[in-house]
Enzyme design. Sequence first.
Site, PDB file in Angstrom:
ATOM      1  N   ASP A 134       0.871  -1.177   0.000  1.00  7.97           N
ATOM      2  CA  ASP A 134       0.000   0.000   0.000  1.00  7.97           C
ATOM      3  C   ASP A 134       0.908   1.227   0.000  1.00  7.97           C
ATOM      4  O   ASP A 134       1.797   1.336   0.844  1.00  7.97           O
ATOM      5  CB  ASP A 134      -0.850  -0.013   1.282  1.00  7.97           C
ATOM      6  CG  ASP A 134      -2.263   0.449   1.046  1.00  7.97           C
ATOM      7  OD1 ASP A 134      -2.422   1.564   0.525  1.00  7.97           O
ATOM      8  OD2 ASP A 134      -3.207  -0.297   1.399  1.00  7.97           O
ATOM      9  N   ASP A 240      -3.176   4.694  -2.258  1.00  8.14           N
ATOM     10  CA  ASP A 240      -4.255   5.095  -1.358  1.00  8.14           C
ATOM     11  C   ASP A 240      -4.765   6.507  -1.657  1.00  8.14           C
ATOM     12  O   ASP A 240      -3.977   7.427  -1.915  1.00  8.14           O
ATOM     13  CB  ASP A 240      -3.698   5.063   0.077  1.00  8.14           C
ATOM     14  CG  ASP A 240      -4.721   5.433   1.124  1.00  8.14           C
ATOM     15  OD1 ASP A 240      -5.627   4.620   1.349  1.00  8.14           O
ATOM     16  OD2 ASP A 240      -4.620   6.525   1.715  1.00  8.14           O
ATOM     17  N   GLU A 305      -6.754   3.731  -5.733  1.00 10.00           N
ATOM     18  CA  GLU A 305      -8.016   3.772  -4.974  1.00 10.00           C
ATOM     19  C   GLU A 305      -8.695   5.115  -5.203  1.00 10.00           C
ATOM     20  O   GLU A 305      -8.224   6.147  -4.740  1.00 10.00           O
ATOM     21  CB  GLU A 305      -7.751   3.599  -3.482  1.00 10.00           C
ATOM     22  CG  GLU A 305      -9.059   3.518  -2.697  1.00 10.00           C
ATOM     23  CD  GLU A 305      -8.990   4.152  -1.314  1.00 10.00           C
ATOM     24  OE1 GLU A 305      -9.767   3.741  -0.446  1.00 10.00           O
ATOM     25  OE2 GLU A 305      -8.183   5.079  -1.116  1.00 10.00           O
ATOM     26  N   HIS A 373     -11.347  -3.209   3.412  1.00  7.42           N
ATOM     27  CA  HIS A 373     -11.290  -2.829   4.828  1.00  7.42           C
ATOM     28  C   HIS A 373     -12.091  -1.573   5.146  1.00  7.42           C
ATOM     29  O   HIS A 373     -12.121  -1.149   6.298  1.00  7.42           O
ATOM     30  CB  HIS A 373      -9.828  -2.628   5.227  1.00  7.42           C
ATOM     31  CG  HIS A 373      -9.191  -1.473   4.511  1.00  7.42           C
ATOM     32  ND1 HIS A 373      -9.033  -1.457   3.133  1.00  7.42           N
ATOM     33  CD2 HIS A 373      -8.725  -0.288   4.954  1.00  7.42           C
ATOM     34  CE1 HIS A 373      -8.503  -0.306   2.782  1.00  7.42           C
ATOM     35  NE2 HIS A 373      -8.291   0.416   3.856  1.00  7.42           N
ATOM     36  N   ASP A 374     -12.680  -0.946   4.124  1.00  5.38           N
ATOM     37  CA  ASP A 374     -13.481   0.262   4.358  1.00  5.38           C
ATOM     38  C   ASP A 374     -14.973  -0.002   4.164  1.00  5.38           C
ATOM     39  O   ASP A 374     -15.782   0.919   4.302  1.00  5.38           O
ATOM     40  CB  ASP A 374     -13.065   1.382   3.384  1.00  5.38           C
ATOM     41  CG  ASP A 374     -11.657   1.890   3.653  1.00  5.38           C
ATOM     42  OD1 ASP A 374     -11.220   1.867   4.812  1.00  5.38           O
ATOM     43  OD2 ASP A 374     -10.990   2.311   2.683  1.00  5.38           O
TER      44      ASP A 374
HETATM   45  O1  TEU Z   1      -9.520   5.534   2.002  1.00  9.10           O
HETATM   46  C1  TEU Z   1      -9.750   6.693   1.264  1.00  9.10           C
HETATM   47  C2  TEU Z   1     -11.152   6.988   1.083  1.00  9.10           C
HETATM   48  O2  TEU Z   1     -11.552   7.422   0.038  1.00  9.10           O
HETATM   49  C3  TEU Z   1     -12.034   6.926   2.289  1.00  9.10           C
HETATM   50  O3  TEU Z   1     -12.812   8.049   2.230  1.00  9.10           O
HETATM   51  C4  TEU Z   1     -12.969   5.811   2.350  1.00  9.10           C
HETATM   52  O4  TEU Z   1     -13.987   6.078   1.447  1.00  9.10           O
HETATM   53  C5  TEU Z   1     -13.559   5.741   3.738  1.00  9.10           C
HETATM   54  O5  TEU Z   1     -12.601   5.130   4.565  1.00  9.10           O
HETATM   55  C6  TEU Z   1     -14.819   4.946   3.783  1.00  9.10           C
HETATM   56  O6  TEU Z   1     -15.326   4.926   5.080  1.00  9.10           O
HETATM   57  C7  TEU Z   1      -8.192   5.210   2.243  1.00  9.10           C
HETATM   58  C8  TEU Z   1      -8.084   3.951   3.060  1.00  9.10           C
HETATM   59  O7  TEU Z   1      -8.633   2.883   2.347  1.00  9.10           O
HETATM   60  C9  TEU Z   1      -8.734   4.158   4.388  1.00  9.10           C
HETATM   61  O8  TEU Z   1      -8.705   2.986   5.164  1.00  9.10           O
HETATM   62  C10 TEU Z   1      -8.000   5.265   5.096  1.00  9.10           C
HETATM   63  O9  TEU Z   1      -8.632   5.531   6.301  1.00  9.10           O
HETATM   64  C11 TEU Z   1      -7.939   6.505   4.239  1.00  9.10           C
HETATM   65  O10 TEU Z   1      -7.504   6.238   2.916  1.00  9.10           O
HETATM   66  C12 TEU Z   1      -6.959   7.495   4.788  1.00  9.10           C
HETATM   67  O11 TEU Z   1      -5.662   7.083   4.546  1.00  9.10           O
END
Ligand code: TEU
Length: 594
Positions: A134, A240, A305, A373-374
């Site tokens: 990542d 990311d 992403e 994970h989100d």
């Molecule tokens: O997520 C980026 C992102 O676009 C977030 O707004 C995501 O939509 C949100 O976590 C949904 O609840 C990335 C990573 O995947 C995330 O885990 C991190 O928290 C974030 O970047 C900050 O680095």
Amino acid sequence: MPNKKCLVFFFFLFFLVIIGVIVICLIAKDGIKHKETESPFWQRTIVYQVYPRSFCDHDGDGTGDLQGILSKADYLKELGVGTVWLSPIFSSPMADFGYDVANFTAIEPLFGTMDDFDALRAALHDRGLRLVLDFVPNHSSDEHEWFVKSRRKEEPYADYYIWADPKGFDEEGQPIPPNNWLSVFRGPAWTWAEERQQFYFHQFLAKQPDLNYRNERVRDEMKQVLRFWLDRGVDGFRVDAVKFLFEVEDISQDESVANDPETDDPLDYYYLNHTLTTNQPETLEVVNEWRDILDQYSDRVMMAEVYDDDIRQVMKYYGNDSVPLADFPFNFLLIDSFRNRSDLSGAALKDALDLWMDNMPEGKWPNWVLGNHDNGRVGSRFGEDLIDALNMLVLLLPGTPVTYYGEEIGMLNTFISWEDTQDPQACNHGLDGYEDYSRDPERTPMQWDNSTLAGFTTGNSTWLPVNDNFKDLNVKAQQHAEKSHLKIYEELARLREEETFTKGHTAYPVISNEVFSLLRYLEGYESYLLVMNTSEEELEVDLHQHANMELPPTAEVVLRSVTDTAEATVPGSEIHLSEVKLAAGEGLLLTFSE
Ligand code: TEU
């Protein structure tokens, strides 16, 4: 006669030369052919996302680690995934569980050492698996040395982050932020730094200050980070939060109010339109610089992403021939289009697939993401009955599927009480709102077996609770069961290597409210037909009556969802396509030769 001998000798020589030329031509042709047919690794693989904190804990402290992942290298190989993507493993105070990086080229001690990393990379490579890291370029931790120095205005770091003077001071003498910009995690995107008497900007937590990409030095530093890991043998990066890289230069402008009926909280990120703080044109230049670096190495992947309601914004990250960017931006349409089971129908599913394919630039490669994970677990978002069907779909479509750890066994969201909540996004929404925002439910420990704490740790606690269902829902049980999500997944991973899938065509013979179907076919090879019941009722469907193309009278069952117990569809059975019985949410994979 010397002349005759000479003639024979010359004929022989001529003959040898001709043979030589033919051999060289054949080798060259084969070489070229080889080059033409050999696609890059990321087009031939499943990408499997490991969330390192939650995969396997080797040292018993309750949080997963690199040695834990290494101990599961054989599992990953057997599963049939070709590429392992690790969520951040870099030195971090863990305010956002690794997405707040304090040193981009050091391993977080909680996860292990650089030697552990090298050992893991070697173990995966030895097994023919690729390793993707990542890359978190938008921000660092506020504990990163750069930020600590920047806050002190120490050169050359003073301008490494985005600093701004207050717009003014309120009646209590408190500094007012330069504009109304909001953090994704709720609340103002500006935090006051006493030491520097200025605000700094953060798209996410105050502990995640945004790097300043208008500073050439920052760009160089981050390029060095890429080179560091590429030189260490990683096969690429998941980038990311890339759309957040730049904001407009003139920070006196406010963002407009979205008037979204779903948000009346003025501190909620979705309260505003983010036209000034996301997808700025400069972002693509920087991504192109990273692409250049990856291209200096062979066969490396860049996956970006980008969540955006506007598909055209997402597609920009593919780039084009003159400005190549990511190999693919993640396709989140299977997440974004279906928040609930009721959103799902055969027709809606087809629309979601078409939306990607119709907007994807010419010659680019698709990908299909079911979860991460989100976002909530697939079985919890769609319904457990659909778990196998959805894995069938994404693994058999043309393109690269992305699987989040635990989805191969159908792990479900875990209820996490307010007291146990860890996710900062959830915490920022307080007791009443946390459940709608929490990402903890999908981040709980991998369920390996039915021993205490699901075999995830040798210790006696885990950083997030293990799901109560682990006694029945675990890897070991599914390895030994006659039929299981895991066995279906492994079978699909094997099947997708067949020519029909790697080179074949795609069609959708029957699409309706309740039925989705996908046909993969290639002349001279077996055809495969996936039929999926998207409804919550049992169904009998006459495929011939509804098909938009000719289908054979019968086909053989290859695979079916674990929920189907009917005698007629036991794998290996021959069934009539005019009377296909499907359990609710079932995926039935059929094969025929015509
Ligand atoms: O997520 C980026 C992102 O676009 C977030 O707004 C995501 O939509 C949100 O976590 C949904 O609840 C990335 C990573 O995947 C995330 O885990 C991190 O928290 C974030 O970047 C900050 O680095």
